[in-house]
Design a protein around this motif. Sequence first.
Motif, short mmCIF file in Angstrom:
data_model
loop_
_atom_site.label_atom_id
_atom_site.label_comp_id
_atom_site.label_asym_id
_atom_site.label_seq_id
_atom_site.Cartn_x
_atom_site.Cartn_y
_atom_site.Cartn_z
N LEU A 195 3.53 6.10 8.74
CA LEU A 195 4.22 5.20 7.80
C LEU A 195 3.73 3.76 7.97
O LEU A 195 3.48 3.05 6.99
CB LEU A 195 5.73 5.29 8.02
N ILE A 196 3.59 3.34 9.23
CA ILE A 196 3.13 1.98 9.51
C ILE A 196 1.67 1.82 9.07
O ILE A 196 1.29 0.80 8.50
CB ILE A 196 3.25 1.67 11.02
N GLN A 197 0.86 2.86 9.32
CA GLN A 197 -0.54 2.80 8.90
C GLN A 197 -0.63 2.65 7.38
O GLN A 197 -1.40 1.83 6.86
CB GLN A 197 -1.28 4.06 9.35
N PHE A 223 1.68 1.44 5.30
CA PHE A 223 2.15 0.11 4.88
C PHE A 223 1.04 -0.92 5.07
O PHE A 223 0.84 -1.78 4.23
CB PHE A 223 3.39 -0.31 5.69
N PRO A 260 2.65 5.26 14.02
CA PRO A 260 3.12 6.23 13.02
C PRO A 260 2.36 6.08 11.70
O PRO A 260 1.91 4.98 11.36
CB PRO A 260 4.59 5.85 12.83
#
Lengths: 222, 219
Positions: B66-68, B70, B64
């Motif tokens: 969002l994880i990238q 972060f 996702p």
Amino acid sequence: MWGIEVIFKGRNLIRLLEGLGAALEISLISVLISIPIGIILGVLMAGKNPVIKAVLRIYLDFIRIMPQLVLLFLVFFGTTKVWGWDLSGEVSSVIVFSMWGAAEMSDLVRGALKAIPKHQYESAQSLGFTPLQTKAYIIIPQCVRRLIPLSINLITRMIKTTSLVLMIGVVEVLKVAQQIIEANRMTSPNAAFGVYLFVFVLYFAACFILSLIARQLERKWS
Amino acid sequence: MDTQVLQEYLPLFGEAALLTVGLGAAGIAVSIVIGLVCSLVQYYKVPVARRLVQIYIELSRNTPLLIQLFFIYYGLPKLGIKTDPTACGIAGLAFLGGSYMAETFRSGLEAVDRVHSESAFSLGLNRFQTFAYVILPQAVSTSIPPFVANVIFLLKETSVFSAVSLMDLMFTAKDLIGLYYNTTESLFLLVVFYLIILLPVSLLGTLLEKKVGVPDVGD
């Protein structure tokens, strides 16, 4: 090294996996709800009633055009304020992802139904099949073959989308990662690298396996 | 709903919408470049580079945004790679979008029958001419509908930018809800502004699809 050692300290690894479990649980429940609703909506969309089609179209287009995070905000902050009920982040996520998943699924079902050429219905009829038999023995088996790989892809999208629940305060893998990094700020100042890399790998592993299965099935049945 | 509040919030949301569109446009522009390069590498089966592109596409498509973000924003600085929020947002969106664009362009290129390039060669066109005059125009017309779908997808994905403290529409809405508790007005404006951004793109996509949707040129 780069804070990777933090993952293996104490219960950290188990906590991260539990966080992933919470995210997977939300996606699994949402998928289980959205698939049957999506199938019903998709059949209705492929049908002939113009009023039902128009109403569904507006609903589905709205759901599909809004970012999922906006939908989460609408349910988590909006409906709770307007109707004064109490929703947890988890329940809001399941509601939103089920509605979104049903919208996506209905589009897949509609596409699969439309993709079946008309002559198949006509041939079946000329062979003496009743409409019910045509659906049961000819149309549905073909649709299912087409739909299974697409549904698995929908599940991977669902899992990826679940990462958003962090933004409405649900404790999932990313939140656990933040807590671990904070707790080890002094002893491992570089924990952010190792822990976020690990979260990246966790999500990748979960989605990649499903993608591979979907691709295999697609190749086999196409 | 309080119209006074709406009026008061309107400029704030307008500003945030501009940021959303600006970052989205920049990220999409970079993803188009990445997508073009990757799709050509795959189409011409360049050794080694092809494997790397394959790995990149799998990594990018199966995680996702969002994880990238972060990882880029909080993880990479620990290795000495520091980015400000704007650069991070654009980089994240480009990392995600590049693979989606690559897949779209590649399937567009592969949809053009190999017979076409063989015919072009036998007519005396060189490799570049074949690509520019025969393959590319046909590939573009098949790629347009999925391309527009990618643009919409990427614009929607910008909604997670608030996680790296970019003051986009989501951030503004959440901030105002937290500060003044005018939930209804904030959410109403949030939806309206996303519709203003996304509806035209979606309608344009439908129009273009009708206009250039001639994938079987030459059949």
